[in-house]
Design an enzyme around this catalytic site. Structure first.
Site, short mmCIF file in Angstrom:
data_model
loop_
_atom_site.label_atom_id
_atom_site.label_comp_id
_atom_site.label_asym_id
_atom_site.label_seq_id
_atom_site.Cartn_x
_atom_site.Cartn_y
_atom_site.Cartn_z
CG HIS A 171 -2.22 0.89 1.23
ND1 HIS A 171 -2.99 1.56 1.24
CD2 HIS A 171 -1.61 2.23 1.81
CE1 HIS A 171 -3.20 2.42 1.63
NE2 HIS A 171 -2.06 3.46 2.09
CD GLU A 172 1.97 4.26 3.71
OE1 GLU A 172 1.95 4.72 3.02
OE2 GLU A 172 0.82 3.82 4.05
CG HIS A 175 -0.16 6.27 -0.40
ND1 HIS A 175 -0.87 6.44 -1.04
CD2 HIS A 175 -0.57 5.18 0.07
CE1 HIS A 175 -2.28 6.40 -0.67
NE2 HIS A 175 -2.13 6.42 0.67
CE1 TYR A 186 -3.99 9.82 0.16
CE2 TYR A 186 -4.31 11.15 2.48
CZ TYR A 186 -3.85 10.07 1.67
OH TYR A 186 -4.26 9.04 2.99
CD GLU A 195 -5.32 5.61 1.80
OE1 GLU A 195 -5.95 4.60 2.37
OE2 GLU A 195 -3.88 6.67 1.98
CG ASP A 268 -10.24 10.44 6.27
OD1 ASP A 268 -8.84 9.88 6.34
OD2 ASP A 268 -10.51 9.27 5.81
CG HIS A 273 -7.61 6.44 5.40
ND1 HIS A 273 -6.93 7.96 5.46
CD2 HIS A 273 -6.59 5.79 5.02
CE1 HIS A 273 -5.87 8.18 5.79
NE2 HIS A 273 -6.01 7.20 4.79
ZN LIG Z 1 -2.71 5.40 1.88
#
Ligand SMILES: [Zn+2]
Length: 353
Positions: A171-172, A175, A186, A195, A268, A273
């Site tokens: 996931h990271e 990004h 974002y 996301e 958020d 998310h």
């Molecule tokens: Zn993320």
């Protein structure tokens, strides 16, 4: 090696609304861990990635495409980066499971992007993959700061060590790829797409590693992170958004699975998310309709769309959806089962009519 220019979106894997719930809980130890984690996350969010990269002595990338260049450091429970180098590419296991997990998962993620999409690391030019483990004390998060991955050990009560989960690394690092290819802003829908794409590639990394077809995959994000104490299977579920956890301390998974339940919020970053559950579920539905290895069907289409120059930084769900249908037609044929499954999936979640 020249200093790469990278974007500025830095978010931990655990969204702030979960940490804020824990910080408001009445157990002093848990309160302290979450509070400290939020402070660290805030500090890194406030710093621009190019500054971090410019201030770091970056080791060499790999001279050979298809070969990762991994460097694992230990912060020795301090809040320092990158810390002490403890294992680099080609060296034997260190004996510290946390170090060796970080090394292994960075390698698996590198290999997934290379073998599935012929992408040579985050920048497609062999950017070295740096990871720091044992960051801080009871730090309840993991993140990519533009130059490296950082892993906390968790608090041991609610969160395990963050190197336990391969899809967190996938996931990271995704990004980083998303930022370079599409730069999706974002916030709001473009942020939720950002996301969702990170979840899609994180989940695909895990499926690829385990050799799972769409039907065999668990479609959970962060399934290894929660301890026994937490009432939940994972942080998110692409198969059934909104059902991943329901816990007295963490609260309930807030993700919708359909546009009818889209959450309008300023929290958020505008629900990045939260509303990511909708495109996540569309991907899941398309992958299940096609079965087989998802990275060879809709995964490829999502990757093509990430490269598509028509995808702008502020694209919304509907724009992204129609581009995936178009890219599926280009790659697999206009009335191909891939194009049909993908269009049906976006219709099923209410993004396109
Ligand atoms: Zn993320």
């Amino acid at each position: 090696m020249s200093k790469p220019t990278l974007g500025s979106t830095r978010q931990g894997f655990i969204p702030p609304f979960i940490l804020e719930r824990i910080a408001a809980h009445d157990e002093v130890h848990l309160q302290g861990c979450a509070q400290r984690t939020l402070e660290v996350d805030h500090y890194f969010r406030a710093r621009r990635a190019p500054d971090i990269v410019a201030n770091m002595d970056m080791p060499e990338g790999s001279p050979r495409p298809g070969q990762a260049a991994r460097y694992i450091y230990s912060a020795n429970y301090q809040e320092v980066l990158p810390g002490t180098l403890v294992r680099e590419e080609g060296q034997d296991e260190s004996g510290d499971p946390t170090v060796d997990e970080a090394y292994r998962w960075l390698g698996v993620t590198y290999r997934f992007f290379w073998e599935a999409f012929e992408r040579n690391s985050i920048d497609d030019q062999g950017l070295p993959l740096l990871g720091t483990v044992h960051y801080g004390q009871d730090y309840e998060n993991a993140f990519w700061n533009g130059a490296q991955m950082v892993f906390g050990d968790g608090d041991g009560e609610l969160f395990n060590r963050f190197t336990a989960a391969l899809d967190v690394v996938g996931h990271e690092l995704a990004h980083g790829v998303i930022e370079r290819e599409a730069g999706l802003v974002y916030t709001y829908q473009s942020g939720a797409l950002n996301e969702s794409l990170a979840d899609v590639f994180g989940s695909l990394t895990k499926q690829y590693h385990l050799g799972q077809t769409a039907a065999e995959a668990d479609w959970l994000i962060g399934a290894e992170l929660f301890t026994e104490r937490v009432q939940g299977r994972a942080l998110r579920s692409m198969a059934a958004p909104g059902t991943a956890y329901d816990d007295p301390i963490l609260g309930k998974d807030p993700q919708p699975a359909h546009m009818d339940d889209f959450v309008e919020t300023e929290e958020d970053n505008g629900g990045v998310h939260i509303n990511s559950g909708i495109p996540n579920h569309a991907f899941y539905l398309a992958a299940m309709a096609l079965d087989g290895y998802a990275w060879q069907t809709c995964g490829f289409v999502w990757y093509d769309t990430l490269h598509d120059s028509r995808l702008t930084q502020e694209s919304d769900f509907a724009t992204f959806a129609s581009l995936t249908v178009d890219n599926a037609s280009r790659r697999f044929g206009t009335e191909s089962q891939e194009a049909i499954a993908i269009r049906d999936a976006w219709q099923a979640v209410g993004v396109i009519a």
